[in-house]
Design a protein around this motif. Structure first.
Motif, mmCIF file in Angstrom:
data_model
loop_
_atom_site.group_PDB
_atom_site.id
_atom_site.type_symbol
_atom_site.label_atom_id
_atom_site.label_comp_id
_atom_site.label_asym_id
_atom_site.label_seq_id
_atom_site.Cartn_x
_atom_site.Cartn_y
_atom_site.Cartn_z
ATOM 1 N N LEU A 85 109.561 -6.244 -63.245
ATOM 2 C CA LEU A 85 108.342 -5.492 -63.027
ATOM 3 C C LEU A 85 107.880 -4.797 -64.309
ATOM 4 C CD1 LEU A 85 106.389 -4.872 -60.779
ATOM 5 C CD2 LEU A 85 107.769 -2.898 -60.181
ATOM 6 N N ASN A 86 108.829 -4.327 -65.079
ATOM 7 C CA ASN A 86 108.508 -3.688 -66.356
ATOM 8 C C ASN A 86 107.874 -4.703 -67.311
ATOM 9 O OD1 ASN A 86 108.365 -1.433 -67.911
ATOM 10 N ND2 ASN A 86 110.479 -1.489 -68.609
ATOM 11 N N GLN A 87 108.383 -5.918 -67.327
ATOM 12 C CA GLN A 87 107.802 -6.968 -68.171
ATOM 13 C C GLN A 87 106.380 -7.296 -67.721
ATOM 14 O OE1 GLN A 87 110.555 -10.213 -68.008
ATOM 15 N NE2 GLN A 87 112.122 -9.160 -69.219
ATOM 16 N N ILE A 88 106.161 -7.333 -66.415
ATOM 17 C CA ILE A 88 104.818 -7.593 -65.895
ATOM 18 C C ILE A 88 103.865 -6.470 -66.319
ATOM 19 C CG2 ILE A 88 103.443 -7.734 -63.766
ATOM 20 C CD1 ILE A 88 105.916 -9.128 -62.490
ATOM 21 N N ALA A 89 104.340 -5.237 -66.278
ATOM 22 C CA ALA A 89 103.505 -4.104 -66.678
ATOM 23 C C ALA A 89 103.125 -4.202 -68.151
ATOM 24 C CB ALA A 89 104.239 -2.791 -66.404
ATOM 25 N N ARG A 90 104.054 -4.618 -68.979
ATOM 26 C CA ARG A 90 103.745 -4.780 -70.416
ATOM 27 C C ARG A 90 102.673 -5.855 -70.632
ATOM 28 N NH1 ARG A 90 109.573 -4.714 -71.774
ATOM 29 N NH2 ARG A 90 110.084 -2.540 -72.073
ATOM 30 N N LYS A 91 102.848 -6.984 -69.948
ATOM 31 C CA LYS A 91 101.863 -8.071 -70.079
ATOM 32 C C LYS A 91 100.492 -7.620 -69.573
ATOM 33 C CE LYS A 91 104.412 -11.409 -71.703
ATOM 34 N NZ LYS A 91 104.191 -11.998 -73.000
ATOM 35 N N ALA A 92 100.488 -6.880 -68.465
ATOM 36 C CA ALA A 92 99.218 -6.398 -67.916
ATOM 37 C C ALA A 92 98.557 -5.420 -68.877
ATOM 38 C CB ALA A 92 99.452 -5.732 -66.561
ATOM 39 N N SER A 95 96.971 -7.284 -71.661
ATOM 40 C CA SER A 95 95.772 -8.021 -71.235
ATOM 41 C C SER A 95 94.641 -7.091 -70.820
ATOM 42 C CB SER A 95 96.115 -8.933 -70.056
ATOM 43 O OG SER A 95 97.133 -9.825 -70.423
ATOM 44 N N GLY A 96 94.874 -5.797 -70.738
ATOM 45 C CA GLY A 96 93.821 -4.860 -70.375
ATOM 46 C C GLY A 96 93.775 -4.483 -68.907
ATOM 47 N N PHE A 97 94.769 -4.845 -68.128
ATOM 48 C CA PHE A 97 94.812 -4.483 -66.710
ATOM 49 C C PHE A 97 95.559 -3.153 -66.558
ATOM 50 C CE2 PHE A 97 94.680 -9.177 -66.532
ATOM 51 C CZ PHE A 97 93.508 -9.319 -65.821
ATOM 52 N N THR A 98 94.902 -2.057 -66.891
ATOM 53 C CA THR A 98 95.583 -0.755 -66.877
ATOM 54 C C THR A 98 95.963 -0.302 -65.477
ATOM 55 O OG1 THR A 98 93.435 0.343 -66.887
ATOM 56 C CG2 THR A 98 94.532 0.035 -69.017
ATOM 57 N N VAL A 100 97.055 -2.147 -63.028
ATOM 58 C CA VAL A 100 98.303 -2.838 -62.686
ATOM 59 C C VAL A 100 99.466 -2.172 -63.412
ATOM 60 C CG1 VAL A 100 99.549 -5.021 -62.814
ATOM 61 C CG2 VAL A 100 97.134 -5.011 -62.234
ATOM 62 N N ARG A 101 99.242 -1.781 -64.633
ATOM 63 C CA ARG A 101 100.283 -1.129 -65.438
ATOM 64 C C ARG A 101 100.733 0.163 -64.763
ATOM 65 N NH1 ARG A 101 99.496 2.756 -70.041
ATOM 66 N NH2 ARG A 101 101.566 2.999 -70.878
ATOM 67 N N THR A 102 99.778 0.978 -64.333
ATOM 68 C CA THR A 102 100.115 2.253 -63.681
ATOM 69 C C THR A 102 100.922 2.017 -62.413
ATOM 70 O OG1 THR A 102 98.057 3.189 -64.544
ATOM 71 C CG2 THR A 102 99.144 4.396 -62.779
ATOM 72 N N TYR A 103 100.485 1.066 -61.608
ATOM 73 C CA TYR A 103 101.203 0.738 -60.376
ATOM 74 C C TYR A 103 102.624 0.279 -60.684
ATOM 75 C CZ TYR A 103 102.610 -1.721 -56.168
ATOM 76 O OH TYR A 103 103.322 -2.168 -55.084
ATOM 77 N N CYS A 104 102.773 -0.588 -61.669
ATOM 78 C CA CYS A 104 104.089 -1.108 -62.033
ATOM 79 C C CYS A 104 105.002 0.009 -62.544
ATOM 80 C CB CYS A 104 103.963 -2.212 -63.079
ATOM 81 S SG CYS A 104 103.276 -3.740 -62.440
ATOM 82 N N GLU A 105 104.457 0.919 -63.340
ATOM 83 C CA GLU A 105 105.272 2.019 -63.858
ATOM 84 C C GLU A 105 105.765 2.925 -62.734
ATOM 85 O OE1 GLU A 105 102.732 3.796 -66.782
ATOM 86 O OE2 GLU A 105 103.487 2.496 -68.386
ATOM 87 N N LYS A 106 104.899 3.203 -61.755
ATOM 88 C CA LYS A 106 105.310 4.011 -60.606
ATOM 89 C C LYS A 106 106.407 3.300 -59.820
ATOM 90 C CE LYS A 106 100.991 6.495 -59.842
ATOM 91 N NZ LYS A 106 99.849 6.693 -58.935
ATOM 92 N N THR A 107 106.266 2.006 -59.645
ATOM 93 C CA THR A 107 107.259 1.229 -58.908
ATOM 94 C C THR A 107 108.593 1.201 -59.652
ATOM 95 O OG1 THR A 107 105.474 -0.132 -58.029
ATOM 96 C CG2 THR A 107 107.705 -0.970 -57.764
ATOM 97 N N VAL A 108 108.554 1.064 -60.972
ATOM 98 C CA VAL A 108 109.783 1.088 -61.775
ATOM 99 C C VAL A 108 110.480 2.437 -61.615
ATOM 100 C CG1 VAL A 108 110.672 1.120 -64.144
ATOM 101 C CG2 VAL A 108 109.109 -0.668 -63.429
ATOM 102 N N ASP A 109 109.707 3.537 -61.605
ATOM 103 C CA ASP A 109 110.298 4.865 -61.413
ATOM 104 C C ASP A 109 110.961 4.978 -60.045
ATOM 105 O OD1 ASP A 109 109.490 5.638 -63.928
ATOM 106 O OD2 ASP A 109 107.661 6.650 -63.213
ATOM 107 N N GLN A 110 110.319 4.426 -59.013
ATOM 108 C CA GLN A 110 110.893 4.453 -57.672
ATOM 109 C C GLN A 110 112.172 3.621 -57.598
ATOM 110 O OE1 GLN A 110 107.611 3.103 -55.287
ATOM 111 N NE2 GLN A 110 106.761 5.171 -55.051
ATOM 112 N N ILE A 111 112.190 2.495 -58.281
ATOM 113 C CA ILE A 111 113.391 1.650 -58.311
ATOM 114 C C ILE A 111 114.521 2.383 -59.022
ATOM 115 C CG2 ILE A 111 114.374 -0.451 -59.330
ATOM 116 C CD1 ILE A 111 111.696 -1.831 -58.692
#
Length: 126
Positions: A85-92, A95-98, A100-111
């Motif tokens: 998920l962290n790798q997906i957030a970096r790619k997003a 690519s400019g999908f901020t 998606v990045r925020t959502y992924c970072e929150k999910t990584v924190d929950q994990i």
């Protein structure tokens, strides 16, 4: 000379305890000198005798169990998911999908929080 015994006289001493209040089972616990001094000090701080303090502490203590092999495997899998998920957030982010990045970072924190609670033997229902 004949002694007269008064049968109505109250019996001396403390009344007997109820059967349910008797402590019939005993556990022998060993302490080093330093540990024993620490336990005595703590008992003194709360105004209890050492045996009563140890008894109360044993009954009210929260014991953490060691994690078993199944839980270790679960932690590994969840950590892998977090890494992906962290790798997906970096790619997003690249690519400019901020959003998606925020959502992924929150999910990584929950994990990460979930992994910590699994390792510490905490309640996972929260």
């Amino acid at each position: 000379m004949v002694k007269c015994v008064d049968t109505n006289k109250p019996k001396g001493g403390r009344p007997p305890k109820d059967v349910n209040d008797l402590r019939n089972n005993h556990v022998k616990v060993g302490f080093t000198d330093l540990e024993y001094d620490s336990v005595q000090y703590k008992a003194q701080q709360v105004g209890k005798r050492t045996p009563n303090y140890v008894h109360d502490a044993a009954l009210s203590a929260r014991v953490r169990s060691h994690i078993n092999e199944e839980q270790v495997e679960l932690v590994r899998n969840v950590a892998k998911m977090g890494n992906n998920l962290n790798q997906i957030a970096r790619k997003a982010n690249q690519s400019g999908f901020t959003s998606v990045r925020t959502y992924c970072e929150k999910t990584v924190d929950q994990i990460a929080l979930l992994i910590t609670r699994i390792i510490r033997g905490g309640d996972l229902s929260q």
